[in-house]
Design a protein around this motif. Structure first.
Motif, PDB file in Angstrom:
ATOM      1  N   ARG A 395     -30.551  15.825   1.811  1.00  0.00           N
ATOM      2  CA  ARG A 395     -31.740  16.293   1.106  1.00  0.00           C
ATOM      3  C   ARG A 395     -32.746  16.874   2.097  1.00  0.00           C
ATOM      4  N   PRO A 396     -33.551  17.882   1.681  1.00  0.00           N
ATOM      5  CA  PRO A 396     -34.488  18.523   2.616  1.00  0.00           C
ATOM      6  C   PRO A 396     -35.410  17.546   3.341  1.00  0.00           C
ATOM      7  N   THR A 402     -34.697  13.617  10.107  1.00  0.00           N
ATOM      8  CA  THR A 402     -33.695  13.620  11.178  1.00  0.00           C
ATOM      9  C   THR A 402     -34.087  14.579  12.292  1.00  0.00           C
ATOM     10  N   ALA A 403     -34.561  15.766  11.920  1.00  0.00           N
ATOM     11  CA  ALA A 403     -34.989  16.739  12.924  1.00  0.00           C
ATOM     12  C   ALA A 403     -36.136  16.187  13.767  1.00  0.00           C
ATOM     13  N   GLY A 404     -37.018  15.424  13.137  1.00  0.00           N
ATOM     14  CA  GLY A 404     -38.112  14.811  13.880  1.00  0.00           C
ATOM     15  C   GLY A 404     -37.615  13.853  14.948  1.00  0.00           C
ATOM     16  N   GLU A 417     -25.425  14.290  16.937  1.00  0.00           N
ATOM     17  CA  GLU A 417     -24.213  14.382  16.118  1.00  0.00           C
ATOM     18  C   GLU A 417     -24.540  14.163  14.644  1.00  0.00           C
ATOM     19  N   PHE A 418     -25.429  13.219  14.385  1.00  0.00           N
ATOM     20  CA  PHE A 418     -25.849  12.935  13.011  1.00  0.00           C
ATOM     21  C   PHE A 418     -26.551  14.153  12.410  1.00  0.00           C
ATOM     22  N   ALA A 419     -27.413  14.792  13.211  1.00  0.00           N
ATOM     23  CA  ALA A 419     -28.143  15.962  12.740  1.00  0.00           C
ATOM     24  C   ALA A 419     -27.194  17.113  12.417  1.00  0.00           C
ATOM     25  N   ALA A 420     -26.199  17.311  13.265  1.00  0.00           N
ATOM     26  CA  ALA A 420     -25.227  18.379  13.017  1.00  0.00           C
ATOM     27  C   ALA A 420     -24.412  18.085  11.765  1.00  0.00           C
ATOM     28  N   ALA A 424     -29.177  18.948   9.572  1.00  0.00           N
ATOM     29  CA  ALA A 424     -30.499  19.024  10.180  1.00  0.00           C
ATOM     30  C   ALA A 424     -30.492  19.857  11.450  1.00  0.00           C
ATOM     31  N   LEU A 425     -29.321  20.080  12.004  1.00  0.00           N
ATOM     32  CA  LEU A 425     -29.175  20.892  13.217  1.00  0.00           C
ATOM     33  C   LEU A 425     -28.282  22.071  12.864  1.00  0.00           C
ATOM     34  N   ALA A 426     -28.805  23.266  13.040  1.00  0.00           N
ATOM     35  CA  ALA A 426     -28.015  24.457  12.705  1.00  0.00           C
ATOM     36  C   ALA A 426     -26.816  24.556  13.632  1.00  0.00           C
TER      37      ALA A 426
END
Length: 427
Positions: A395-396, A402-404, A417-420, A424-426
């Motif tokens: 979800r946005p 996560t990006a924070g 890895e979680f962000a990817a 959350a990680l492009a």
């Protein structure tokens, strides 16, 4: 006068009438005072969803905003007040399609050819709400079974599949309702209301303005069904849409009024009443009304303690555990997450009956730890969200959380890895 100048004058007039400074408006809407000045002067263009945010804060009706953005556009009411005729609903559908979707999804007010058009978060669902696929009526038991299956998908956080099935479900429920009469029509309206409630909940998850339309139609069908429980469900979704547009006080008023109309002594209506009170408490908290928020929360806790949790109506059950989850969310919204730590410590998330609710509980815990500056605990809670519901963590709002963590000052093993994995990680 151009569109930018008309809108700027409208915003400036509303701000002055409310005796607000450009700084106050900017802080509320995420802009600097100088940017607000340029917008009011017609020297800066913003997209329609952003204008809606300004309008909500300043108390400008969407109809006024649309009339300024696109002169001559037909005004459309946004809150259902009762049963509409088929002809009225068709006219309203066309007006909303040309007014809300065209202006909100594809028009950047005053922008030149080089400006990018705004893209709806969930385009398929939004389009389907205005142009339903063709469908034939079905037997009521079959329709009820389809609605139950869709509700199970929501509770299991199968959002992608739900988004694919909802348009045909709503179309089938509409066709069945239109072909029925008497008590059977009321039962079909009940199924239609619950289909639209699910659409509103899904749109809310995806931060889509389609939640307003779905909740409005849910309430219209619910009132036609004559079922207080359905009216409570739909009112809750409409209040959530109101709250997310900055109208927390109006949302609390709607929720408390609907709660007063429900019989607290009966299990089903009493459970609905408890859920409305919980949503009202969170709505009051987002408006920073601490006294009202805690008062509604305590009332909901007393109600939840008087009867066993009743499932099968709301996607939120009226239980003591659910009250604790809402208490964490309320305290987060009030800016006192430290008061929620003891509540989180006693919270038994595993007792919650659905993956969607368990994921929501861990989401509130993650937000609590994030507000307290504990990145590791935040990440632990986010991983629990993913374990419960992989689609939920995409979800946005959770991708932003996560990006924070990813770009924050503390290095946390596994976050990249979680962000990817969660978007959350492009790539």
């Amino acid at each position: 006068m151009g569109a930018d100048a008309r809108i700027g004058a409208l915003l400036r007039g509303a701000r002055c009438a409310a005796r607000l400074t450009q700084t106050q408006v900017g802080d509320a809407c995420g802009y600097s005072a100088s940017a607000v000045s340029r917008i009011e002067g017609g020297r800066m263009s913003v997209d329609y969803p952003t204008l809606l945010k300004f309008a909500a804060f300043l108390g400008i009706a969407p109809e006024q905003l649309r009339a300024s953005a696109v002169p001559g556009m037909t005004n459309v009411a946004t809150v259902a007040g009762g049963c509409r005729s088929d002809e009225e609903d068709e006219v309203r559908r066309r007006e909303l399609l040309t007014g809300v979707v065209a202006a909100g999804a594809t028009v950047v007010v005053g922008a030149g050819p080089a400006s990018a058009a705004a893209t709806p978060v969930d385009a398929d669902l939004e389009v389907a709400l205005f142009r339903l696929p063709e469908a034939e009526p079905v037997a009521l038991p079959h329709l009820v079974g389809q609605v139950a299956a869709a509700r199970r998908d929501f509770c299991a956080t199968q959002y992608a599949r739900l988004g694919q099935t909802l348009p045909s479900l709503i179309a089938t429920a509409t066709a069945t309702r239109d072909a029925a009469s008497g008590r059977r029509r009321e039962e079909a309206d009940l199924a239609l209301a619950r289909s639209y409630v699910l659409a509103a909940e899904l749109a809310t998850k995806r931060h889509s303005d389609a939640a307003w339309v779905a909740a409005d139609r849910a309430l219209a069908a619910a009132r036609c069904s004559g079922m207080p429980v359905a009216v409570g469900e739909a009112s809750r979704q409409l209040a959530i849409a109101m709250r997310r547009s900055g109208r927390s006080t109006a949302a609390v008023h709607l929720l408390t009024k609907e709660a007063e109309d429900l019989d607290a002594s009966r299990d089903h209506t009493g459970a609905v009443r408890t859920t409305l009170l919980l949503t009202g408490a969170y709505s009051a908290a987002t408006g920073r009304d601490r006294s009202m928020a805690l008062s509604l929360l305590e009332e909901a806790e007393r109600e939840a303690g008087r009867r066993p949790a009743v499932q099968g109506f709301f996607t939120v059950e009226a239980s003591r555990t659910q009250v604790d989850v809402y208490r964490i969310g309320v305290l987060n919204a009030l800016g006192t997450p430290d008061e929620a730590v003891s509540v989180a410590a006693r919270l038994n998330v595993d007792r919650m009956p659905t993956a969607e609710r368990r994921a929501r509980a861990w989401t509130d815990v993650a937000r609590m730890w994030n507000a307290l500056g504990d990145g590791k605990q935040t990440f632990t809670a986010l991983r629990r969200v993913e374990q419960e519901a992989p689609q939920e963590v995409r979800r946005p709002s959770l991708r932003a959380l996560t990006a924070g963590l990813l770009y924050g000052p503390t290095r946390i093993e596994g976050v990249r890895e979680f962000a990817a994995r969660t978007g959350a990680l492009a790539a």
